[in-house]
Design an enzyme around this catalytic site. Structure first.
Site, PDB file in Angstrom:
ATOM      1  N   LYS A  53       0.849  -1.205   0.000  1.00 28.86           N
ATOM      2  CA  LYS A  53       0.000   0.000   0.000  1.00 28.86           C
ATOM      3  C   LYS A  53       0.880   1.248   0.000  1.00 28.86           C
ATOM      4  CE  LYS A  53      -3.967  -2.215   2.135  1.00 28.86           C
ATOM      5  NZ  LYS A  53      -4.610  -2.701   3.355  1.00 28.86           N
ATOM      6  N   GLN A  97      -4.889  -1.270   9.430  1.00 27.94           N
ATOM      7  CA  GLN A  97      -4.821  -2.620   8.881  1.00 27.94           C
ATOM      8  C   GLN A  97      -5.475  -3.612   9.852  1.00 27.94           C
ATOM      9  OE1 GLN A  97      -3.493  -3.425   5.749  1.00 27.94           O
ATOM     10  NE2 GLN A  97      -4.363  -5.430   6.179  1.00 27.94           N
ATOM     11  N   ASP A 120     -11.222   3.087   3.953  1.00 30.08           N
ATOM     12  CA  ASP A 120     -11.612   1.674   3.872  1.00 30.08           C
ATOM     13  C   ASP A 120     -13.139   1.539   3.767  1.00 30.08           C
ATOM     14  OD1 ASP A 120      -9.966  -0.512   3.624  1.00 30.08           O
ATOM     15  OD2 ASP A 120      -9.474  -0.672   5.760  1.00 30.08           O
TER      16      ASP A 120
END
Ligand code: NAD
Length: 294
Positions: A53, A97, A120
């Site tokens: 990422k 994460q 997200d």
């Protein structure tokens, strides 16, 4: 034989469109979008995801910030970091994460992220916005599935879509997005009776289950479009491992009209959509129109 839907190629094109948008934002608006990724603990798979990422974020010209915290970090300290990132004008997107260590309340952490920076799309307000069909930050993997479907099929109106899996990160949001595209959506799961018959009704079949090769060739309507979200690591010859999907690719590709491979289908779309979400978030935070092509 089914057409192979090349997610790797589509994701590369999307990243290039994101890079163009970033360059436009820097040149015309003096805005350099910034993405902060927070990793707690040393889970090897998560470390790989976070590294990828960060690398891809920097390659598009955005600011990439990584916060790697030890596994024993307290919930309070993690929430304090999120609060700091929420108030940092240089950070437009925040991603924590998952999974988090067990002593940390995942939903509390996600819902502490500033909803406008929740790239997200897991914040409860973004979930609610998606379900009532208003603009929100949309979860990345489901968004990637829809981009691939629209690229391949064009208008999805009226198609019978079956989603196998009802998780909050894939199954439910992809179902909401298919509904937004005017599909007739069926959500199947582990308690669905006669799953093969349900799948046989699908013009579009999205498998997000986590069971290797669950979906067989004779579950598929001839000509259907298959989106295989599953990523399952299995033992291969020579003590090695390899990745397979939730669909039996060899069987399915003889019946389907089009299919995403694993790897190289949905997988690469996730980070590309994360980068796209970060640019969208930056534009909204600065009152800038979202660039065409995103
Ligand atoms: P999950 O475990 O949270 O949910 C799985 C869902 O499948 C559940 O709703 C369950 O009801 C359903 N299910 C389980 N067994 C079933 C069965 N035998 N028949 C019918 N339904 C069944 O999983 P998830 O997080 O939604 O992930 C699903 C898969 O997608 C996994 O393989 C995961 O690795 C993969 N994934 C890929 C990406 C990506 O491409 N970037 C992102 C997220 C998840």
């Amino acid at each position: 034989m089914a057409t192979v839907i090349d997610g790797k190629a589509y994701a590369a094109k999307l990243r290039s469109r994101v890079a163009d948008a970033v360059s436009m934002l820097i040149t015309h608006h003096q805005v350099k979008p910034g993405l902060a990724v927070v990793l707690v603990g040393e889970d090897p798979a998560s470390q790989v995801y976070v590294r990828n990422k960060g690398k891809q974020t920097a390659e598009t010209g955005m600011e990439s910030v990584e916060h790697k915290l030890p596994g024993e970090t307290s919930e309070q300290d993690l929430l304090a970091l999120i609060d700091k990132l929420n108030n940092d004008p240089g950070i437009n997107g925040i991603l924590v994460q998952l999974p988090l260590p067990e002593h940390i309340d995942e939903s509390k952490v996600i819902n502490t992220i500033n909803v406008a920076k929740d790239v997200d799309g897991f914040h409860i307000q973004n979930v609610g916005k998606l379900s009532i069909g208003v603009d929100s930050l949309v979860p990345c993997t489901p968004a990637g599935c829809i981009l691939l479907l629209k690229d391949h099929l064009g208008d999805l109106t009226g198609k019978n879509a079956v989603v196998v899996g009802r998780s909050n990160i894939v199954g439910k949001p992809v179902s909401m997005l298919l509904l937004k595209e005017h599909c007739t959506v069926t959500i199947a799961h582990s308690r669905t009776s006669d799953l093969p018959a349900v799948c046989r009704g699908a013009d579009i079949l999205v498998a997000a289950v986590g069971v290797p090769e669950l979906v067989k060739g004779d579950w598929i309507k001839p000509g259907a479009t298959i989106i295989d979200v599953g990523i399952n690591r299995i033992e291969a010859e020579g003590g090695k491992t390899r990745l397979i999907g939730d669909v039996d690719y060899t069987q399915a590709s003889k019946v389907a009209g089009a299919i995403t491979p694993v790897p190289g289908g949905v997988g690469p779309m996730t980070i590309a959509c994360l980068l796209r979400n970060t640019v969208i978030a930056a534009c909204r935070q600065h009152g800038i129109d979202i660039p065409a092509g995103l």
